[in-house]
Design an enzyme around this catalytic site. Sequence first.
Site, mmCIF file in Angstrom:
data_model
loop_
_atom_site.group_PDB
_atom_site.id
_atom_site.type_symbol
_atom_site.label_atom_id
_atom_site.label_comp_id
_atom_site.label_asym_id
_atom_site.label_seq_id
_atom_site.Cartn_x
_atom_site.Cartn_y
_atom_site.Cartn_z
ATOM 1 C CD GLU A 102 -2.867 -1.247 2.139
ATOM 2 O OE1 GLU A 102 -2.967 -0.398 3.176
ATOM 3 O OE2 GLU A 102 -4.092 -2.029 1.856
ATOM 4 C CE LYS A 126 -10.332 -3.682 3.684
ATOM 5 N NZ LYS A 126 -9.679 -4.853 4.355
HETATM 6 P P1 PGA Z 1 -6.441 -6.002 2.586
HETATM 7 O O1 PGA Z 1 -5.882 -4.921 3.532
HETATM 8 O O2 PGA Z 1 -6.805 -5.165 1.564
HETATM 9 O O3 PGA Z 1 -5.163 -7.036 2.379
HETATM 10 O O4 PGA Z 1 -7.260 -6.915 3.373
HETATM 11 C C1 PGA Z 1 -6.656 -3.850 3.890
HETATM 12 C C2 PGA Z 1 -7.030 -3.714 5.344
HETATM 13 O O5 PGA Z 1 -6.908 -4.907 6.059
HETATM 14 O O6 PGA Z 1 -7.561 -2.832 5.786
HETATM 15 ZN ZN ZN Z 2 -7.825 -3.987 7.847
#
Ligand code: PGA
Ligand code: ZN
Length: 437
Positions: free
Chosen positions: A213, A348
């Site tokens: 990220e 998400k």
């Molecule tokens: P991930 O990480 O997209 O690998 O799940 C993002 C998070 O955990 O917030």
């Molecule tokens: Zn997370």
Amino acid sequence: MPRIQSTIAREVLDSRGRPTVEVEIRTECGKKGRAIAPSGASTGKHEAMERRDGDRKWYGGLGVGGAVQAVNQILGQVISGMNPADQVAIDTALIAADGTPNKGKLGANAILAVSMATAVVAAETEGLELYEHLHQLYLKKNPKAKIIVPLPMVNMISGGLHAGGNLDFQDFLIYPEGCNSYREALERIVKVYNSLGRVLAKHGETHALVGDEGGYGPNLTANETALERIMEAILLAGLKPEEDVSIALDVAASHFFDADINAYRLREWHEAPRHAEEMVVFLSNLAQKYPIRSIEDGLAEDDWSGWQTLTAALGRNLQLVGDDLFTTQVARIERGIKERSANAVLIKLNQVGTVSETFDALALAASHGYRAVVSARSGETEDTFIADLATASGCGQIKIGSVARSERLAKYNRLLRIEDHLGGPRVAAFQKRVPTE
Ligand code: PGA
Ligand code: ZN
């Protein structure tokens, strides 16, 4: 409103060079909307299912040909002739076509890309910005929602499954505090990010490599050292910790939880297992020592009783965000509300798989005083949908990753455009601090 005429999908690549699903929808009037599904690495057990081919001859088994075919042969037919502005009807039809609780038959990656592209083409057809269209949709679920440019919590140091270093916590993030605009906030974040690079270099800690990220991925011996380095970086940038910049954590504790013995194993404890109560004390000590405002996934995804303890101990002063805990699913958020577990929800899109269900999760959180943070995945693309989603829902917070790597910057830049757009005729509404309710 012109109807949907054609829907096509293709396999494209995400920020880790892994295949993902892109969908393009056209209406009768020739308008086009495109969207790409993201993909996680530290995925929660209860997420909707991302469909991959498993054919080792194609991208080592990570191909999404089956999901692409599901769009081209099934989902495209299902939504053909429908009104793209009727997001709920489209998402209901997509869910019914799959027919499984976790969208595993056709694939949540296929379904989500269609659902997002529908919203994009509807906005195009209406001549609206995407956030304006999404806001209209969301008002039907939460009539009190306002358009707000979100406060970003930004990754500085990466650990866990996102970086090659030796930290167990996944993200060490910062919040800019009390800025008058998003534009000003972004500049402050970049200042701290750059000074953190200098701080890590000074301590001789690898900093050139960044995690999935965009956060630095240094080798540090303890999670607390990452906090010390961030504090030093804030000061080096000429800023005041707490007043100008505060800190957030994504512990992502599911990934060092040993379910067999119901305990947590951190490398800095030499993997000697500790129970939830001890984790709560550990987190509480960090929160007392550093200006931490928010802790995400401080405990594991199914440690419901631990979450109650954590929330009772820290929930009054800290934002406690459930990511793997809730996986953007209404049923799990309802349980959290009932049991007083966490006080905020990470949102998400691909954990649940449609735009409408994402709005349901946001509306449920809002109606119970739970805060919400719209979040990117570690596997992202140039798609900027979440910048519009966060603004449209007025949830006030967004988590995109760091200020490096263009799949992240595309979204930070989209927010700059949104703020500009809002700043014209109306006064830009920017969330200056972590919302208090
Ligand atoms: P991930 O990480 O997209 O690998 O799940 C993002 C998070 O955990 O917030
Ligand atoms: Zn997370």
